[in-house]
Write a protein that holds these residues in place. Structure first.
Motif, PDB file in Angstrom:
ATOM      1  N   PHE A  69      55.278  97.776  35.679  1.00 44.44           N
ATOM      2  CA  PHE A  69      53.823  97.668  35.651  1.00 44.44           C
ATOM      3  C   PHE A  69      53.375  96.333  36.227  1.00 44.44           C
ATOM      4  CE2 PHE A  69      50.039  96.038  33.456  1.00 44.44           C
ATOM      5  CZ  PHE A  69      49.109  96.984  33.850  1.00 44.44           C
ATOM      6  N   SER A  70      54.085  95.252  35.903  1.00 42.88           N
ATOM      7  CA  SER A  70      53.706  93.934  36.409  1.00 42.88           C
ATOM      8  C   SER A  70      53.781  93.884  37.930  1.00 42.88           C
ATOM      9  CB  SER A  70      54.600  92.851  35.805  1.00 42.88           C
ATOM     10  OG  SER A  70      55.972  93.106  36.076  1.00 42.88           O
ATOM     11  N   SER A  71      54.808  94.500  38.511  1.00 40.75           N
ATOM     12  CA  SER A  71      54.931  94.521  39.973  1.00 40.75           C
ATOM     13  C   SER A  71      53.792  95.313  40.598  1.00 40.75           C
ATOM     14  CB  SER A  71      56.274  95.127  40.380  1.00 40.75           C
ATOM     15  OG  SER A  71      57.344  94.339  39.910  1.00 40.75           O
ATOM     16  N   TRP A  72      53.455  96.427  39.977  1.00 45.23           N
ATOM     17  CA  TRP A  72      52.334  97.252  40.445  1.00 45.23           C
ATOM     18  C   TRP A  72      51.034  96.450  40.410  1.00 45.23           C
ATOM     19  CZ3 TRP A  72      48.547 100.182  37.313  1.00 45.23           C
ATOM     20  CH2 TRP A  72      47.843 101.147  38.072  1.00 45.23           C
ATOM     21  N   LEU A  73      50.842  95.703  39.330  1.00 47.71           N
ATOM     22  CA  LEU A  73      49.637  94.900  39.167  1.00 47.71           C
ATOM     23  C   LEU A  73      49.606  93.756  40.179  1.00 47.71           C
ATOM     24  CD1 LEU A  73      47.163  94.925  37.329  1.00 47.71           C
ATOM     25  CD2 LEU A  73      48.418  93.442  35.735  1.00 47.71           C
ATOM     26  N   TYR A  74      50.740  93.111  40.401  1.00 50.72           N
ATOM     27  CA  TYR A  74      50.828  92.059  41.418  1.00 50.72           C
ATOM     28  C   TYR A  74      50.442  92.611  42.790  1.00 50.72           C
ATOM     29  CZ  TYR A  74      53.028  88.228  38.772  1.00 50.72           C
ATOM     30  OH  TYR A  74      53.275  87.182  37.914  1.00 50.72           O
ATOM     31  N   ARG A  75      50.922  93.827  43.085  1.00 50.68           N
ATOM     32  CA  ARG A  75      50.623  94.416  44.387  1.00 50.68           C
ATOM     33  C   ARG A  75      49.112  94.633  44.552  1.00 50.68           C
ATOM     34  NH1 ARG A  75      53.886  97.120  47.793  1.00 50.68           N
ATOM     35  NH2 ARG A  75      55.470  97.409  46.161  1.00 50.68           N
ATOM     36  N   ILE A 144      56.641  81.950  48.494  1.00 54.15           N
ATOM     37  CA  ILE A 144      56.996  80.764  47.705  1.00 54.15           C
ATOM     38  C   ILE A 144      56.271  80.782  46.366  1.00 54.15           C
ATOM     39  CG2 ILE A 144      56.775  78.249  47.585  1.00 54.15           C
ATOM     40  CD1 ILE A 144      57.260  78.177  50.596  1.00 54.15           C
ATOM     41  N   VAL A 145      54.994  81.121  46.373  1.00 54.04           N
ATOM     42  CA  VAL A 145      54.217  81.185  45.130  1.00 54.04           C
ATOM     43  C   VAL A 145      54.839  82.191  44.166  1.00 54.04           C
ATOM     44  CG1 VAL A 145      52.017  81.935  44.144  1.00 54.04           C
ATOM     45  CG2 VAL A 145      52.030  80.373  46.092  1.00 54.04           C
ATOM     46  N   LEU A 146      55.180  83.377  44.665  1.00 57.16           N
ATOM     47  CA  LEU A 146      55.754  84.417  43.816  1.00 57.16           C
ATOM     48  C   LEU A 146      57.122  84.003  43.273  1.00 57.16           C
ATOM     49  CD1 LEU A 146      54.807  87.580  45.903  1.00 57.16           C
ATOM     50  CD2 LEU A 146      53.844  86.922  43.688  1.00 57.16           C
ATOM     51  N   LYS A 147      57.917  83.346  44.101  1.00 61.69           N
ATOM     52  CA  LYS A 147      59.278  82.974  43.679  1.00 61.69           C
ATOM     53  C   LYS A 147      59.278  81.759  42.765  1.00 61.69           C
ATOM     54  CE  LYS A 147      63.802  83.356  43.921  1.00 61.69           C
ATOM     55  NZ  LYS A 147      64.097  82.434  42.805  1.00 61.69           N
ATOM     56  N   GLU A 148      58.620  80.678  43.179  1.00 60.53           N
ATOM     57  CA  GLU A 148      58.743  79.414  42.471  1.00 60.53           C
ATOM     58  C   GLU A 148      57.757  79.248  41.318  1.00 60.53           C
ATOM     59  OE1 GLU A 148      61.256  77.627  42.995  1.00 60.53           O
ATOM     60  OE2 GLU A 148      61.926  78.672  44.785  1.00 60.53           O
ATOM     61  N   ARG A 155      64.164  90.508  45.468  1.00 57.88           N
ATOM     62  CA  ARG A 155      63.982  91.946  45.632  1.00 57.88           C
ATOM     63  C   ARG A 155      62.564  92.352  45.256  1.00 57.88           C
ATOM     64  NH1 ARG A 155      64.930  95.338  48.814  1.00 57.88           N
ATOM     65  NH2 ARG A 155      67.159  94.826  48.745  1.00 57.88           N
ATOM     66  N   GLU A 156      62.043  91.818  44.168  1.00 56.91           N
ATOM     67  CA  GLU A 156      60.678  92.143  43.760  1.00 56.91           C
ATOM     68  C   GLU A 156      59.667  91.685  44.807  1.00 56.91           C
ATOM     69  OE1 GLU A 156      61.009  92.010  38.867  1.00 56.91           O
ATOM     70  OE2 GLU A 156      60.806  90.131  40.007  1.00 56.91           O
ATOM     71  N   LEU A 165      64.864  92.291  52.296  1.00 55.82           N
ATOM     72  CA  LEU A 165      65.253  91.205  51.408  1.00 55.82           C
ATOM     73  C   LEU A 165      65.543  89.930  52.199  1.00 55.82           C
ATOM     74  CD1 LEU A 165      65.947  90.573  48.398  1.00 55.82           C
ATOM     75  CD2 LEU A 165      68.309  91.194  48.956  1.00 55.82           C
ATOM     76  N   SER A 166      66.222  90.076  53.319  1.00 54.49           N
ATOM     77  CA  SER A 166      66.585  88.908  54.129  1.00 54.49           C
ATOM     78  C   SER A 166      65.348  88.176  54.644  1.00 54.49           C
ATOM     79  CB  SER A 166      67.465  89.329  55.308  1.00 54.49           C
ATOM     80  OG  SER A 166      66.787  90.285  56.109  1.00 54.49           O
ATOM     81  N   THR A 167      64.281  88.943  54.925  1.00 58.40           N
ATOM     82  CA  THR A 167      63.045  88.323  55.415  1.00 58.40           C
ATOM     83  C   THR A 167      62.419  87.449  54.340  1.00 58.40           C
ATOM     84  OG1 THR A 167      62.626  90.178  56.898  1.00 58.40           O
ATOM     85  CG2 THR A 167      60.747  88.774  56.354  1.00 58.40           C
TER      86      THR A 167
END
Length: 212
Positions: A69-75, A144-148, A155-156, A165-167
């Motif tokens: 659900f959190s990933s859906w909401l982020y999208r 960067i914002v999403l990761k850090e 993957r998310e 993923l590599s990108t």
């Protein structure tokens, strides 16, 4: 026992607005923080946060659980941010972290220098980070914002940004390298600590009612 997101989503999909409002309370701060960092304007971030939850409420019955659900909401929130950027045709300014959920860019930070007496230095560094982050390409900056700051996995982020993923790894690593380089050209060593979150009043989305 804490009710899981999946349980609340199932209840909300069945028409339980109280369950959905629990999801709002649980996720409003991260969604507002994400919009605030991407857009850099508190009023615009408030609007995006509100609209993200309204759209999620209207679509919750069709949520099939293919992603968290959190990933859906982020999208939903990221799509709204992109729409805002295209509509306004403005260069976004990355705001400093919002409230306690906004962690530092740990790869650039030195934990030993988080003493209270260095608060002024951290604030100055925070402003420098804002300026160099604003110069990064949007997709690189968002990764960067999403990761850090939000702690998402590569993957998310790849799923959210619709790329391999590599990108995503390339965007994050190259973006962080660019940040270090630009900070060092400003005379700021990359191991410096980042600032404490800027105090700000957090705008809560209006709870969803049956009549809406």
């Amino acid at each position: 026992m804490t009710t899981t997101d999946d349980q609340l989503v199932a209840l909300a999909a069945g028409g339980d607005t109280d369950a959905f409002n629990q999801l709002v309370v649980r996720w409003e701060r991260p969604i507002f923080a994400l919009a605030y960092r991407v857009l850099g304007q508190e009023d615009d971030a408030r609007d995006v946060c509100q609209e993200a939850f309204l759209r999620a409420f209207r679509a919750i019955g069709g949520f099939k659980g293919q992603a968290k659900f959190s990933s859906w909401l982020y999208r939903i929130a990221l799509n709204l941010c992109r729409d805002w950027i295209r509509r306004e045709r403005r260069v976004t300014m990355v705001a400093p972290p919002v409230d306690a959920d906004a962690g530092p860019l740990d790869v650039l930070a030195d934990p030993d220098s988080y003493a209270a007496e260095e608060a002024v230095v951290r604030r100055e560094l925070g402003r420098a980070v804002e300026r160099v982050m604003a110069d990064l390409p949007e997709e690189q900056r968002t990764a960067i914002v999403l990761k850090e700051y939000h702690g998402l996995t590569f993957r998310e982020i790849a799923d959210l940004q619709g790329c391999p993923l590599s990108t995503v790894k390339t965007r994050v690593y190259q973006g962080l390298a660019a940040l270090r380089g630009r900070l060092e050209r400003r005379g700021i060593r990359s191991g410096s600590a980042l600032p404490e979150p800027r105090p700000t009043s957090f705008p809560r989305p209006v709870p969803v009612r049956d009549s809406e």
